[in-house]
Design a protein around this motif. Sequence first.
Motif: not given
Length: 309
Positions: A129-132, A153-154, A112-114, A121-124
């Motif tokens: 961050i929290e929603e993802v 991933y961060i 998973v990737f945050a 976060s929004l672009k990718n």
Amino acid sequence: MNTHVRITDVAPRDGLQAEQSVVPTSDKATLVGLVQQTGVEEVEVSSFVSPKWIPQLGDAAELFELVAASKPEGVLYSALVPNMRGLEAAIAVNQHAREEHGIERLIDKVSVFAAASEGFSLKNTNGTIEEVLQRFEPLIPKAHEHRMMVRGYISCIVKCPFDGDIHPVAVADVASRLLEIGVDELDLGDTIGAATPETIEPVIMETIDRLDGRATNGFGDPTLTLHLHDTFGRASDCVRMALELGVRSFDSSAGGLGGCPYASTETTRAPGNIATSVLVHTIREEGYTTGVDDAALQRAGEFAGGLLP
Ligand code: HMG
Ligand code: MG
């Protein structure tokens, strides 16, 4: 002292996701075949993401089907999943491989990737961050139920192309949340290759702190991996610093391919990963060992380089 360093070659995934041209599935399978012969422990084969977002990897299931019969003993296969839909696709691939090829588990790990920055976060991933992170919550126990490990991933651990400098505590806070929701390992991504030894040190230290002494996980693998892109030629210096701090797992790509299209800006293209050959050289210079065979690595690097115009 444990001198072995674990390597995940991400060329088939990170290496090919940002290219203008779409590489034929059969060439990707050849790349996976060459990379898995180099002696790395893990190959990140593809992503089960939306093909609208990453058309280059829309053939993940077909690619796994092509490589299934030649997966070597002892090498792990992993794939990125951004949501439950992606995980379900990975589960279906494993089920098919079991039924058709008698392979107990083709995909060993899903990632998973945050991100540590809201802008990326929004672009990718089209979410905060929290929603993802909340998307991952139900996904992780389901992956475990299907006996797949989970990497978290961060991205943008030092700098974000949209939000600028990132505080190490912001990275460690996401690390804590990922651990809380059950990932087996963390992977720190310097997405745009901005890190220097001085800027990466506090990020690694803060993250190790959140791991609370857990250097290895329940599978005996390192809990912390570093994923460097190499824009300014500082990636190997960052590897040296990370080794000194106790990191024993790194990502790299055959031929130094790589880059996230959502990390590119109008003026700057996202950079490639640290090349596996550079990583191996650096690790050896520092007195550590890898399982990598130089001749096999050269073959993989040359093929990878030839895939792109
Ligand atoms: P969204 O648009 O908010 O999602 O994207 P959605 O649920 O509204 O779905 C949009 C469409 O995609 C729908 O199709 C879904 O069905 C489909 P439509 O109904 O319009 O025909 N869809 C999917 N299709 C296949 N597989 C799926 C899937 N999910 C939805 N799993 C989403 C949200 C997360 C899906 C999207 O943002 C996405 O896929 N992002 C992936 C971006 C990406 O892969 N980036 C590169 C990897 S990260 C990276 O490179 C960094 C790293 O290397 C570390 C570092 O360097 O820092 C790991
Ligand atoms: Mg990357």
